[in-house]
Design a protein around this motif. Structure first.
Motif, PDB file in Angstrom:
ATOM      1  N   GLY A  48      -0.227 -10.508  -0.375  1.00  0.00           N
ATOM      2  CA  GLY A  48      -0.466  -9.347   0.477  1.00  0.00           C
ATOM      3  C   GLY A  48      -0.376  -8.048  -0.295  1.00  0.00           C
ATOM      4  N   SER A  49       0.555  -8.000  -1.263  1.00  0.00           N
ATOM      5  CA  SER A  49       0.745  -6.786  -2.057  1.00  0.00           C
ATOM      6  C   SER A  49      -0.381  -6.567  -3.058  1.00  0.00           C
ATOM      7  N   VAL A  50      -1.105  -7.610  -3.375  1.00  0.00           N
ATOM      8  CA  VAL A  50      -2.297  -7.454  -4.213  1.00  0.00           C
ATOM      9  C   VAL A  50      -3.458  -6.924  -3.378  1.00  0.00           C
ATOM     10  N   ILE A  51      -3.581  -7.404  -2.146  1.00  0.00           N
ATOM     11  CA  ILE A  51      -4.704  -7.017  -1.281  1.00  0.00           C
ATOM     12  C   ILE A  51      -4.515  -5.628  -0.676  1.00  0.00           C
ATOM     13  N   GLY A  52      -3.301  -5.353  -0.158  1.00  0.00           N
ATOM     14  CA  GLY A  52      -3.052  -4.115   0.576  1.00  0.00           C
ATOM     15  C   GLY A  52      -3.335  -2.847  -0.197  1.00  0.00           C
ATOM     16  N   PRO A  53      -2.784  -2.685  -1.393  1.00  0.00           N
ATOM     17  CA  PRO A  53      -3.009  -1.439  -2.138  1.00  0.00           C
ATOM     18  C   PRO A  53      -4.463  -1.217  -2.529  1.00  0.00           C
ATOM     19  N   SER A  54      -5.260  -2.277  -2.544  1.00  0.00           N
ATOM     20  CA  SER A  54      -6.686  -2.122  -2.856  1.00  0.00           C
ATOM     21  C   SER A  54      -7.504  -1.834  -1.604  1.00  0.00           C
ATOM     22  N   THR A  55      -6.943  -2.111  -0.437  1.00  0.00           N
ATOM     23  CA  THR A  55      -7.655  -1.902   0.825  1.00  0.00           C
ATOM     24  C   THR A  55      -7.405  -0.516   1.398  1.00  0.00           C
ATOM     25  N   ALA A  56      -6.138  -0.095   1.434  1.00  0.00           N
ATOM     26  CA  ALA A  56      -5.779   1.182   2.055  1.00  0.00           C
ATOM     27  C   ALA A  56      -6.517   2.380   1.467  1.00  0.00           C
ATOM     28  N   PRO A  57      -6.717   2.468   0.131  1.00  0.00           N
ATOM     29  CA  PRO A  57      -7.407   3.637  -0.412  1.00  0.00           C
ATOM     30  C   PRO A  57      -8.823   3.834   0.117  1.00  0.00           C
ATOM     31  N   PHE A  58      -9.506   2.743   0.444  1.00  0.00           N
ATOM     32  CA  PHE A  58     -10.843   2.895   1.015  1.00  0.00           C
ATOM     33  C   PHE A  58     -10.778   3.548   2.389  1.00  0.00           C
ATOM     34  N   VAL A  59      -9.753   3.227   3.149  1.00  0.00           N
ATOM     35  CA  VAL A  59      -9.547   3.872   4.445  1.00  0.00           C
ATOM     36  C   VAL A  59      -9.248   5.358   4.240  1.00  0.00           C
ATOM     37  N   MET A  60      -8.408   5.659   3.248  1.00  0.00           N
ATOM     38  CA  MET A  60      -8.070   7.055   2.964  1.00  0.00           C
ATOM     39  C   MET A  60      -9.296   7.843   2.528  1.00  0.00           C
ATOM     40  N   SER A  61     -10.165   7.228   1.741  1.00  0.00           N
ATOM     41  CA  SER A  61     -11.365   7.915   1.269  1.00  0.00           C
ATOM     42  C   SER A  61     -12.309   8.258   2.408  1.00  0.00           C
ATOM     43  N   ALA A  72       0.829  -1.203   0.000  1.00  0.00           N
ATOM     44  CA  ALA A  72       0.000   0.000   0.000  1.00  0.00           C
ATOM     45  C   ALA A  72       0.866   1.256   0.000  1.00  0.00           C
ATOM     46  N   PHE A  73       1.973   1.201   0.752  1.00  0.00           N
ATOM     47  CA  PHE A  73       2.867   2.364   0.803  1.00  0.00           C
ATOM     48  C   PHE A  73       3.401   2.706  -0.585  1.00  0.00           C
ATOM     49  N   ALA A 113      -4.790   8.748   6.851  1.00  0.00           N
ATOM     50  CA  ALA A 113      -5.277   7.477   7.377  1.00  0.00           C
ATOM     51  C   ALA A 113      -4.579   6.288   6.726  1.00  0.00           C
ATOM     52  N   LEU A 114      -3.851   6.532   5.625  1.00  0.00           N
ATOM     53  CA  LEU A 114      -3.022   5.470   5.051  1.00  0.00           C
ATOM     54  C   LEU A 114      -2.123   4.871   6.128  1.00  0.00           C
ATOM     55  N   PHE A 115      -1.554   5.730   6.964  1.00  0.00           N
ATOM     56  CA  PHE A 115      -0.609   5.234   7.958  1.00  0.00           C
ATOM     57  C   PHE A 115      -1.300   4.751   9.226  1.00  0.00           C
ATOM     58  N   ALA A 116      -2.552   5.122   9.419  1.00  0.00           N
ATOM     59  CA  ALA A 116      -3.333   4.456  10.461  1.00  0.00           C
ATOM     60  C   ALA A 116      -3.544   2.999  10.057  1.00  0.00           C
ATOM     61  N   TYR A 117      -3.770   2.800   8.763  1.00  0.00           N
ATOM     62  CA  TYR A 117      -3.929   1.441   8.232  1.00  0.00           C
ATOM     63  C   TYR A 117      -2.644   0.625   8.404  1.00  0.00           C
ATOM     64  N   THR A 118      -1.504   1.188   7.987  1.00  0.00           N
ATOM     65  CA  THR A 118      -0.248   0.433   8.125  1.00  0.00           C
ATOM     66  C   THR A 118       0.072   0.176   9.583  1.00  0.00           C
ATOM     67  N   ALA A 119      -0.258   1.134  10.460  1.00  0.00           N
ATOM     68  CA  ALA A 119      -0.010   0.944  11.891  1.00  0.00           C
ATOM     69  C   ALA A 119      -0.812  -0.237  12.432  1.00  0.00           C
ATOM     70  N   CYS A 120      -2.042  -0.367  11.986  1.00  0.00           N
ATOM     71  CA  CYS A 120      -2.875  -1.503  12.423  1.00  0.00           C
ATOM     72  C   CYS A 120      -2.286  -2.831  11.941  1.00  0.00           C
TER      73      CYS A 120
END
Length: 412
Positions: free
Chosen positions: A336-349, A216-217, A355-362
């Motif tokens: 994981g690299s297929v799933i992560g980049p598709s998940t984090a943007p929804f958190v950012m939205s 995601a990063f 919130a990208l880094f709230a996601y990585t922190a979790c």
């Protein structure tokens, strides 16, 4: 050192040009997509598409090499990337860019595998450590240079896409004219994921977490910096600081893990990465200084997790199992690299760009909790192998050929 350079100099030049082009391309895609107004979810999905193609490329390249040889495959994959890169500037829409990212991931996987295997094959056993250290310096310098090439022209026009295509084409030249003997074709091995999980569930969790967080990063961190209102030079600086800080801590982290244990260092790295994520989440938007401090902290901790996970799995592996285990970890990382980049943007939205880094922190916090559980459940092996630093998982072949146990086997 002169003898080392004479054997791998041309290959290192090709690697440097290729890595610079790849580093520029990954950031340019995210930046240009943001400029074009693509939804952040679409930008993340493009990164997922890249890693899906990357996984396919890791499996397909050995078959291609077996059919037509290393140089022809290298030239063919380079031409695909050059054409795909230029096509981005011609057709600016999400579906086509997703397809192009699949092609780019497939081709870059093959190129990394080919050039890294070539470098390792040319390195004599007694000089292998020097060669790998030199390669990692080239890796760091080239990718960092690629980030700053983003400032050479306006990302909204075609010039930077043309520059990437030019770099990829030029990378063919040194390796095509090199007198270095082509490496032995990468052999295929069956991947038993169930056995991998039984051998080291923590390593599997670590590889998956790295894919989820760092995937995601790499995909949307440039968008995060842009959405905070910073100029393009700040995007380049942010990414470069993360890469550099992660690279310089590779050896100290490995040395420490040899002394106090892989799992302890993995726990410390996960705690630090989670803390860095919280720092960027809360303080990244405050100022450029805080943003760069957060980038350095994230690189220092988050970029150690994959190498430490792989080393931990290797400690439990028999020599004949190492190829299958390392291949399995790379596959888990890719998933994981297929799933992560598709998940984090929804958190950012939903919660804003930081919130990208709230996601990585979790993600890192969950890995830390699981690692602590594994420390309680399972004792470490009586003997462990030397740590092999892996700044960024790319080609399985580099990991395999640089492992001390593989080197010893070759010497015999």
């Amino acid at each position: 050192m002169k003898a080392v350079l004479s054997s791998v100099g041309a290959l290192l030049i090709s690697a440097a040009i290729l890595l610079a082009g790849g580093g520029l391309m990954s950031t340019l895609i995210a930046v240009r997509a943001q400029i074009e107004g693509f939804p952040v979810e679409a930008i993340g999905f493009m990164t997922s598409a890249y890693f899906a193609g990357f996984i396919a490329g890791c499996f397909a390249t050995p078959y291609l090499v077996k059919r037509v040889g290393h140089v022809r495959v290298f030239a063919a994959l380079s031409s695909i990337i050059a054409a795909a890169t230029l096509t981005h500037a011609i057709f600016v829409n999400v579906p086509i860019w997703i397809l192009l990212r699949v092609l780019a991931g497939f081709s870059f996987a093959g190129l990394y595998m080919l050039i890294e295997s070539w470098i390792n094959e040319q390195a004599p056993n007694e000089k292998r450590g020097q060669v790998l250290s030199l390669y990692r310096m080239v890796d760091l310098g080239a990718v960092t240079a690629g980030q700053f090439m983003l400032t050479l022209s306006d990302p909204s026009n075609f010039v930077l896409f043309s520059l990437v295509a030019i770099l990829i084409c030029i990378a063919i030249f040194p390796i095509s004219l090199s007198a270095a003997k082509a490496p032995i074709a990468v052999t295929q091995t069956s991947l038993n994921l169930r056995k991998l999980i039984n051998t080291s569930p923590l390593a599997v969790a670590g590889a998956f977490a790295v894919g989820m967080a760092n995937g995601a990063f790499w995909g949307v961190a440039p968008v995060f910096v842009q959405q905070l209102g910073h100029p393009i030079i700040m995007v380049s600086t942010f990414m470069s600081v993360t890469i550099f800080s992660g690279a310089i801590l590779q050896w100290p982290a490995g040395y420490l893990s040899d002394k106090i244990g892989r799992r302890i260092v993995l726990i410390l790295a996960s705690i630090g990465a989670a803390g860095a994520g919280v720092f960027l989440w809360q303080f990244g938007p405050v100022s450029q200084s805080m943003l760069l401090i957060g980038a350095a902290l994230y690189g220092v901790f988050a970029m150690q997790v994959f190498g430490m996970s792989a080393a931990h799995a290797n400690d439990f592996a028999e020599p004949h199992e190492f190829v299958a285990i390392s291949g399995g970890l790379l596959l888990i990382y890719g998933i994981g690299s297929v799933i992560g980049p598709s998940t984090a943007p929804f958190v950012m939205s939903q919660y804003g760009p930081s919130a990208l880094f709230a996601y990585t922190a979790c993600v890192h916090a969950l890995l830390c909790i699981y690692a602590v559980m594994r420390v309680v459940i399972r004792r470490v092996p009586d003997q462990t192998g030397d740590y092999v630093s892996i700044p960024r998982p790319r080609a399985l072949n580099l990991i395999l050929r640089s492992d001390p146990r593989i080197m010893l086997k070759r010497k015999k």
